[in-house]
Design an enzyme around this catalytic site. Structure first.
Site, mmCIF file in Angstrom:
data_model
loop_
_atom_site.group_PDB
_atom_site.id
_atom_site.type_symbol
_atom_site.label_atom_id
_atom_site.label_comp_id
_atom_site.label_asym_id
_atom_site.label_seq_id
_atom_site.Cartn_x
_atom_site.Cartn_y
_atom_site.Cartn_z
ATOM 1 N N GLY A 286 27.216 -12.335 20.641
ATOM 2 C CA GLY A 286 26.495 -12.189 21.909
ATOM 3 C C GLY A 286 26.456 -10.769 22.440
ATOM 4 N N GLY B 168 24.601 -8.352 21.206
ATOM 5 C CA GLY B 168 23.296 -7.732 20.965
ATOM 6 C C GLY B 168 23.159 -7.027 19.638
ATOM 7 C CB ALA C 33 21.788 -2.990 18.338
ATOM 8 C CG ASP D 59 19.511 -9.966 23.683
ATOM 9 O OD1 ASP D 59 19.694 -10.103 24.907
ATOM 10 O OD2 ASP D 59 20.050 -10.701 22.834
HETATM 11 C C1 MEV Z 1 20.794 -13.725 24.347
HETATM 12 O O1 MEV Z 1 21.497 -12.495 24.430
HETATM 13 C C2 MEV Z 1 20.084 -13.990 25.644
HETATM 14 C C3 MEV Z 1 19.289 -15.292 25.700
HETATM 15 O O2 MEV Z 1 18.843 -15.425 27.047
HETATM 16 C C4 MEV Z 1 18.104 -15.287 24.757
HETATM 17 C C5 MEV Z 1 16.995 -14.321 25.172
HETATM 18 O O3 MEV Z 1 16.886 -13.968 26.345
HETATM 19 O O4 MEV Z 1 16.215 -13.941 24.290
HETATM 20 C C6 MEV Z 1 20.158 -16.501 25.389
#
Ligand code: MEV
Length: 301
Positions: free
Chosen positions: A93, A95, A99, A140
């Site tokens: 989570g 990124g 990246a 992201d």
């Molecule tokens: C993932 O870092 C964030 C989510 O909201 C997916 C997105 O916004 O593309 C889960």
């Protein structure tokens, strides 16, 4: 084609608003000062991607990303070699896939002797992010490209506003190295949303309001209010079904160690948590004592 070239992009945390941002609510994200670098060269043979990260090497999607990014920039993918060095753990989570998308785009754009505008970079980055999960909001790649703290609303183009912390905003990040896939979480949530839109839209609305309260708290340097927003957002993410026992345990440890608030960050279902307030190094030590990997970072303006 001009090689060798290099591109770099930042890892990120979602401070508030993940998942709801896919459904048009605002999200608040920030770069974490850890980077992924992609170096492009040309060698005989088929395109290939080499990496110092076992998690990426074992995943077929980065190679697809390379082919697709080359196509977008009008480069032949044959003979392209991309070497990726990353300070980011993959699949927790923080990124790393965004990246990777932005760093590869930057390196290939330089190889194609093209300068991408910020809007082109975001649009292409979001299309590449779709290789990793089907409904990316684009938050992201925006955080990966800008590396700063930003409020984001999806759209073509997205609405992005800089949020400048008036006081240093230090965060503690903790995670176990057990990669999960954001795509499964996003897809499962979409199915639940389709089954009961009214309930989910209400939860998304409440999250959207927290994002705006949190963005004001960041700008005012009010980390107690930001901590409360983290806690409430975590409760709502749990109601959305994207938390996990591992996340709840980490969040609980952070709160017991003095955090003003803690929540999952990114897709959830495991992966990283962020905590604000208290003494970040003390929080990190308490979380490390539970077996988690930790990072203390200052969110950039
Ligand atoms: C993932 O870092 C964030 C989510 O909201 C997916 C997105 O916004 O593309 C889960």
């Amino acid at each position: 084609m001009k090689v060798p070239t290099c591109g770099r992009a930042a890892g990120k945390v979602i401070l508030l608003g993940e998942h709801a941002v896919v459904y048009g609510r605002p999200g608040l994200a920030a770069g974490i000062g850890r980077f992924l670098t992609a170096e492009v060269s040309a060698e005989a043979g088929a395109a290939r991607l080499e990496t110092d990260r076992a998690e990426l090497a074992a995943d077929g999607r980065p190679a697809r990303l390379l082919t697709e990014a080359a196509r977008m920039l009008g480069l032949p993918d044959d003979g392209l070699v991309i070497r990726v060095r990353s300070e980011l753990p993959a699949g927790v989570g923080l990124g790393s896939s965004a990246a990777l998308a932005v760093a590869v785009l930057r390196a290939l754009a330089a190889a194609a002797e093209r300068t991408l505008t910020a809007a082109e970079e975001l649009a292409m980055g979001t299309r590449l992010e779709a290789i990793f999960h089907g409904h990316p909001s684009g938050i992201d790649p925006a955080a990966a490209a800008l590396g700063t703290c930003l409020r984001f609303v999806r759209g073509e183009p997205p609405a992005i506003t800089a949020v400048r912390p008036s006081a240093p905003l230090r965060l503690t990040i903790a995670f176990h190295e057990r990669p999960r896939r954001t795509s499964s979480l996003v897809t499962a949530l979409r199915q639940r949303w389709e089954a009961d839109r009214a309930r989910h839209e209400r939860l998304f609305d409440e999250i959207g309001a927290l994002v705006d309260a949190g963005a004001r708290a960041v700008a005012d340097g009010d980390i107690r209010t930001l901590g409360s927003a983290f806690d409430r957002n975590q409760a709502l993410l749990s109601e959305l079904g994207v938390s996990s026992p591992e996340v709840e345990a980490l969040v609980g440890s952070a709160r017991r160690a003095g955090a003003f608030g803690a929540k999952l960050t990114g897709g959830g279902g495991g992966g990283a948590i962020i905590a604000v307030g208290g003494e970040p190094e003390r929080l990190a030590a308490a979380l490390a004592a539970t077996g988690a990997c930790t990072i203390v970072t200052e969110v950039g303006a």
